[in-house]
Motif scaffolding. Structure first.
Motif, PDB file in Angstrom:
ATOM      1  N   ARG A   1      -9.761   3.040  -1.828  1.00 29.29           N
ATOM      2  CA  ARG A   1      -9.666   1.621  -1.477  1.00 29.29           C
ATOM      3  C   ARG A   1      -8.275   1.124  -1.828  1.00 29.29           C
ATOM      4  N   GLY A   2      -7.652   0.429  -0.893  1.00 30.23           N
ATOM      5  CA  GLY A   2      -6.349  -0.167  -1.132  1.00 30.23           C
ATOM      6  C   GLY A   2      -6.376  -1.638  -0.794  1.00 30.23           C
ATOM      7  N   VAL A   3      -5.751  -2.455  -1.638  1.00 28.82           N
ATOM      8  CA  VAL A   3      -5.618  -3.888  -1.394  1.00 28.82           C
ATOM      9  C   VAL A   3      -4.120  -4.179  -1.364  1.00 28.82           C
ATOM     10  N   PHE A   4      -3.715  -4.987  -0.393  1.00 32.24           N
ATOM     11  CA  PHE A   4      -2.300  -5.237  -0.157  1.00 32.24           C
ATOM     12  C   PHE A   4      -1.926  -6.681  -0.495  1.00 32.24           C
ATOM     13  N   ALA A   5      -0.638  -6.899  -0.727  1.00 27.89           N
ATOM     14  CA  ALA A   5      -0.133  -8.213  -1.116  1.00 27.89           C
ATOM     15  C   ALA A   5      -0.407  -9.277  -0.062  1.00 27.89           C
ATOM     16  N   ASP A   6      -0.564  -8.878   1.192  1.00 30.61           N
ATOM     17  CA  ASP A   6      -0.842  -9.845   2.256  1.00 30.61           C
ATOM     18  C   ASP A   6      -2.333 -10.176   2.367  1.00 30.61           C
ATOM     19  N   GLY A   7      -3.151  -9.641   1.460  1.00 33.00           N
ATOM     20  CA  GLY A   7      -4.580  -9.929   1.441  1.00 33.00           C
ATOM     21  C   GLY A   7      -5.439  -8.939   2.215  1.00 33.00           C
ATOM     22  N   SER A   8      -4.815  -8.041   2.959  1.00 34.94           N
ATOM     23  CA  SER A   8      -5.605  -7.056   3.706  1.00 34.94           C
ATOM     24  C   SER A   8      -6.151  -5.991   2.758  1.00 34.94           C
ATOM     25  N   GLU A   9      -7.196  -5.322   3.206  1.00 33.40           N
ATOM     26  CA  GLU A   9      -7.877  -4.314   2.401  1.00 33.40           C
ATOM     27  C   GLU A   9      -8.287  -3.156   3.302  1.00 33.40           C
ATOM     28  N   VAL A  10      -8.169  -1.950   2.776  1.00 36.54           N
ATOM     29  CA  VAL A  10      -8.574  -0.749   3.506  1.00 36.54           C
ATOM     30  C   VAL A  10      -9.499   0.057   2.612  1.00 36.54           C
ATOM     31  N   GLU A  11     -10.633   0.465   3.164  1.00 39.09           N
ATOM     32  CA  GLU A  11     -11.543   1.375   2.472  1.00 39.09           C
ATOM     33  C   GLU A  11     -11.751   2.585   3.369  1.00 39.09           C
ATOM     34  N   ASP A  12     -11.710   3.759   2.786  1.00 38.25           N
ATOM     35  CA  ASP A  12     -11.915   4.994   3.535  1.00 38.25           C
ATOM     36  C   ASP A  12     -12.862   5.863   2.713  1.00 38.25           C
ATOM     37  N   PHE A  13     -13.867   6.415   3.372  1.00 34.30           N
ATOM     38  CA  PHE A  13     -14.949   7.079   2.654  1.00 34.30           C
ATOM     39  C   PHE A  13     -15.067   8.559   3.002  1.00 34.30           C
ATOM     40  N   ASN A  14     -15.605   9.321   2.058  1.00 34.76           N
ATOM     41  CA  ASN A  14     -15.921  10.740   2.227  1.00 34.76           C
ATOM     42  C   ASN A  14     -14.716  11.571   2.670  1.00 34.76           C
ATOM     43  N   LEU A  15     -13.598  11.354   1.997  1.00 35.55           N
ATOM     44  CA  LEU A  15     -12.377  12.103   2.298  1.00 35.55           C
ATOM     45  C   LEU A  15     -12.335  13.384   1.480  1.00 35.55           C
ATOM     46  N   ASN A  16     -12.026  14.487   2.127  1.00 35.96           N
ATOM     47  CA  ASN A  16     -11.854  15.752   1.416  1.00 35.96           C
ATOM     48  C   ASN A  16     -10.388  15.857   1.011  1.00 35.96           C
ATOM     49  N   LEU A  17     -10.082  15.414  -0.204  1.00 35.11           N
ATOM     50  CA  LEU A  17      -8.703  15.379  -0.665  1.00 35.11           C
ATOM     51  C   LEU A  17      -8.132  16.766  -0.917  1.00 35.11           C
ATOM     52  N   CYS A  18      -8.976  17.762  -1.097  1.00 35.94           N
ATOM     53  CA  CYS A  18      -8.493  19.134  -1.252  1.00 35.94           C
ATOM     54  C   CYS A  18      -7.878  19.619   0.068  1.00 35.94           C
ATOM     55  N   ASP A  19      -8.518  19.282   1.165  1.00 41.11           N
ATOM     56  CA  ASP A  19      -8.011  19.679   2.478  1.00 41.11           C
ATOM     57  C   ASP A  19      -6.842  18.812   2.921  1.00 41.11           C
ATOM     58  N   LEU A  20      -6.904  17.514   2.646  1.00 46.06           N
ATOM     59  CA  LEU A  20      -5.860  16.591   3.100  1.00 46.06           C
ATOM     60  C   LEU A  20      -4.551  16.764   2.341  1.00 46.06           C
ATOM     61  N   GLY A  21      -4.629  16.928   1.040  1.00 50.29           N
ATOM     62  CA  GLY A  21      -3.419  17.064   0.211  1.00 50.29           C
ATOM     63  C   GLY A  21      -2.672  15.756   0.013  1.00 50.29           C
ATOM     64  N   GLY A  22      -3.105  14.704   0.694  1.00 49.73           N
ATOM     65  CA  GLY A  22      -2.466  13.415   0.552  1.00 49.73           C
ATOM     66  C   GLY A  22      -3.177  12.354   1.360  1.00 49.73           C
ATOM     67  N   TYR A  23      -2.788  11.111   1.140  1.00 55.83           N
ATOM     68  CA  TYR A  23      -3.358   9.996   1.882  1.00 55.83           C
ATOM     69  C   TYR A  23      -2.263   8.985   2.129  1.00 55.83           C
ATOM     70  N   THR A  24      -2.211   8.455   3.359  1.00 51.95           N
ATOM     71  CA  THR A  24      -1.198   7.479   3.730  1.00 51.95           C
ATOM     72  C   THR A  24      -1.866   6.219   4.241  1.00 51.95           C
ATOM     73  N   PHE A  25      -1.504   5.090   3.620  1.00 47.93           N
ATOM     74  CA  PHE A  25      -1.934   3.783   4.105  1.00 47.93           C
ATOM     75  C   PHE A  25      -0.953   3.343   5.181  1.00 47.93           C
ATOM     76  N   THR A  26      -1.476   2.891   6.337  1.00 52.21           N
ATOM     77  CA  THR A  26      -0.660   2.383   7.432  1.00 52.21           C
ATOM     78  C   THR A  26      -1.242   1.067   7.920  1.00 52.21           C
ATOM     79  N   ASP A  27      -0.471   0.359   8.766  1.00 55.41           N
ATOM     80  CA  ASP A  27      -0.985  -0.879   9.375  1.00 55.41           C
ATOM     81  C   ASP A  27      -1.953  -0.559  10.475  1.00 55.41           C
TER      82      ASP A  27
END
Length: 108
Positions: A82-108
């Motif tokens: 879950r990410g919350v941004f200074a402009d008030g927007s919020e992003v939630e992303d569920f059931n991510l396999n972080l071992c396979d992804l190796g990273g996560y990028t928040f975008t607009d």
């Protein structure tokens, strides 16, 4: 991509309460959105609650990235973010396999 040294503390915040295990998980967190990331929560997908804000007192500016270490002692790769941004927007992303992804990028 720029690295923000201040947020190296993310790894310390997660790891501070638990001893190191072979199942520790490391990944890169990047902010490619147009606003500062001011709150970041990560929880095991099996949890119904968000863990504490790992950016407490800090932020991840657009165009920056930071390493994150999850040392919770769990032998899972599946997490919710879950990410919350200074402009008030919020992003939630569920059931991510972080071992396979190796990273996560928040975008607009």
């Amino acid at each position: 991509m720029k690295k923000l040294p201040l947020l190296g503390a993310i790894a310390l915040l997660i790891a501070a309460q638990t001893p190191a295990y072979a199942d520790d998980l490391e990944f890169m967190l990047a902010n490619e959105s147009s606003a500062d990331l001011v709150e970041f929560n990560i929880s095991s997908a099996s949890s119904d609650d968000w863990e504490e804000n790992l950016l407490e007192g800090g932020y991840l500016a657009p165009g920056y990235e930071s390493g994150v270490l999850i040392a919770d002692g769990l032998s899972t790769c599946i997490y919710d973010l879950r990410g919350v941004f200074a402009d008030g927007s919020e992003v939630e992303d569920f059931n991510l396999n972080l071992c396979d992804l190796g990273g996560y990028t928040f975008t607009d």
